[in-house]
Design a protein around this motif. Sequence first.
Motif, short mmCIF file in Angstrom:
data_model
loop_
_atom_site.label_atom_id
_atom_site.label_comp_id
_atom_site.label_asym_id
_atom_site.label_seq_id
_atom_site.Cartn_x
_atom_site.Cartn_y
_atom_site.Cartn_z
N TRP A 124 -7.83 15.20 -14.65
CA TRP A 124 -9.29 15.52 -15.53
C TRP A 124 -9.40 17.12 -15.67
CZ3 TRP A 124 -8.84 11.62 -12.24
CH2 TRP A 124 -9.34 10.22 -12.50
N ASP A 125 -9.98 17.47 -16.93
CA ASP A 125 -10.57 18.87 -17.06
C ASP A 125 -11.42 19.07 -15.93
OD1 ASP A 125 -11.90 21.14 -17.78
OD2 ASP A 125 -11.34 20.81 -19.86
N PRO A 126 -11.30 20.10 -14.87
CA PRO A 126 -12.02 20.35 -13.84
C PRO A 126 -13.31 21.02 -14.30
CG PRO A 126 -10.50 22.12 -14.07
CD PRO A 126 -9.82 20.77 -14.80
N GLU A 127 -13.43 21.59 -15.45
CA GLU A 127 -14.69 22.11 -15.69
C GLU A 127 -15.44 21.13 -16.40
OE1 GLU A 127 -13.85 25.31 -18.70
OE2 GLU A 127 -13.03 26.72 -17.21
N ALA A 128 -15.03 20.37 -17.27
CA ALA A 128 -15.87 19.03 -17.61
C ALA A 128 -16.39 18.31 -16.58
CB ALA A 128 -14.95 18.17 -18.67
N VAL A 129 -15.73 18.10 -15.60
CA VAL A 129 -16.06 17.33 -14.42
C VAL A 129 -17.30 17.78 -13.67
CG1 VAL A 129 -15.61 15.92 -12.50
CG2 VAL A 129 -14.03 15.85 -14.19
N GLU A 130 -17.15 19.10 -13.31
CA GLU A 130 -18.14 20.04 -12.85
C GLU A 130 -19.39 20.01 -13.58
OE1 GLU A 130 -16.16 23.69 -12.10
OE2 GLU A 130 -15.83 23.37 -10.03
N SER A 131 -19.25 20.30 -14.80
CA SER A 131 -20.42 20.05 -15.66
C SER A 131 -21.39 19.11 -15.51
CB SER A 131 -20.27 20.67 -17.01
OG SER A 131 -19.45 21.90 -17.35
N TRP A 132 -20.58 17.89 -15.76
CA TRP A 132 -21.00 16.39 -15.59
C TRP A 132 -21.66 16.22 -14.16
CZ3 TRP A 132 -18.80 13.04 -11.95
CH2 TRP A 132 -19.28 11.98 -11.78
N ASP A 133 -21.01 16.69 -13.09
CA ASP A 133 -21.47 16.68 -11.80
C ASP A 133 -22.64 17.22 -11.48
OD1 ASP A 133 -21.34 15.38 -9.07
OD2 ASP A 133 -20.80 17.51 -8.35
N ALA A 134 -22.76 18.52 -12.22
CA ALA A 134 -24.16 19.30 -11.98
C ALA A 134 -24.94 18.86 -12.59
CB ALA A 134 -23.91 20.96 -12.63
N ALA A 135 -24.95 18.12 -13.83
CA ALA A 135 -26.16 17.43 -14.51
C ALA A 135 -26.65 16.02 -13.59
CB ALA A 135 -25.78 17.21 -15.94
#
Length: 222
Positions: A124-135
């Motif tokens: 996965w793209d880590p930035e995309a997953v981190e943004s999703w998890d933060a939300a």
Amino acid sequence: MPSSDRHTRDGRTVINRAEMCRTFGVSESAAERWWRGRDRNGHPPVAHQEGRRMWWDEDALRVFVAEHDSEPDEVTVDGRALLSRAALARRLNMREQTLTDLYHRRADNGHPEPVHRQGRRLYWDPEAVESWDAARQGAQRATLTQVDRSGDPEELLDMREAAQVLGYRGPQTITSYRSRNPGYFPDPDEPGELRWRRRTLWEFADRRSRPGRAGHDRSAPR
């Protein structure tokens, strides 16, 4: 006798599966798959066991993992660094199984899709997953109980009073967390009496999300 993830026994370092995954960057699913196939793949035998808990010789596991784990946790594709689920779980300070469950329910929670596959491993793209998890965490925090911040931070409170500070319906909520989600709720400051300082409860409230995040009570760095 071993009582933690890593221990010395008879001069050898023995580790459990969680420590194996952390030490060698192995996914929980791979570790479980190797153990199930131990009759065929030469997985090291258990070095010590207490009930259902098992520990293996670290040096033997190191050799075994080097021979069997050929898929990396991080790959670069078109100039982008992509991470496996195991690497993402460590980065998010989350249990890998929790992240797996969230991925399987992605139609409901919006978990990003993988952008690359290598062998049997997804990335996965880590930035995309981190943004999703933060939300996702932000939405969860909005549903958490309101905390009473009044009083002496050093005052010791019993379970009923602690539940009131945290806005719980009653002490049974704390009892449930302690029995069903070990490591989520903080240990008592006065264990014999099951009493917590207000400060301890406030610190817990500041970092809580929901049970299931690895190392929640340890404030582990990402």
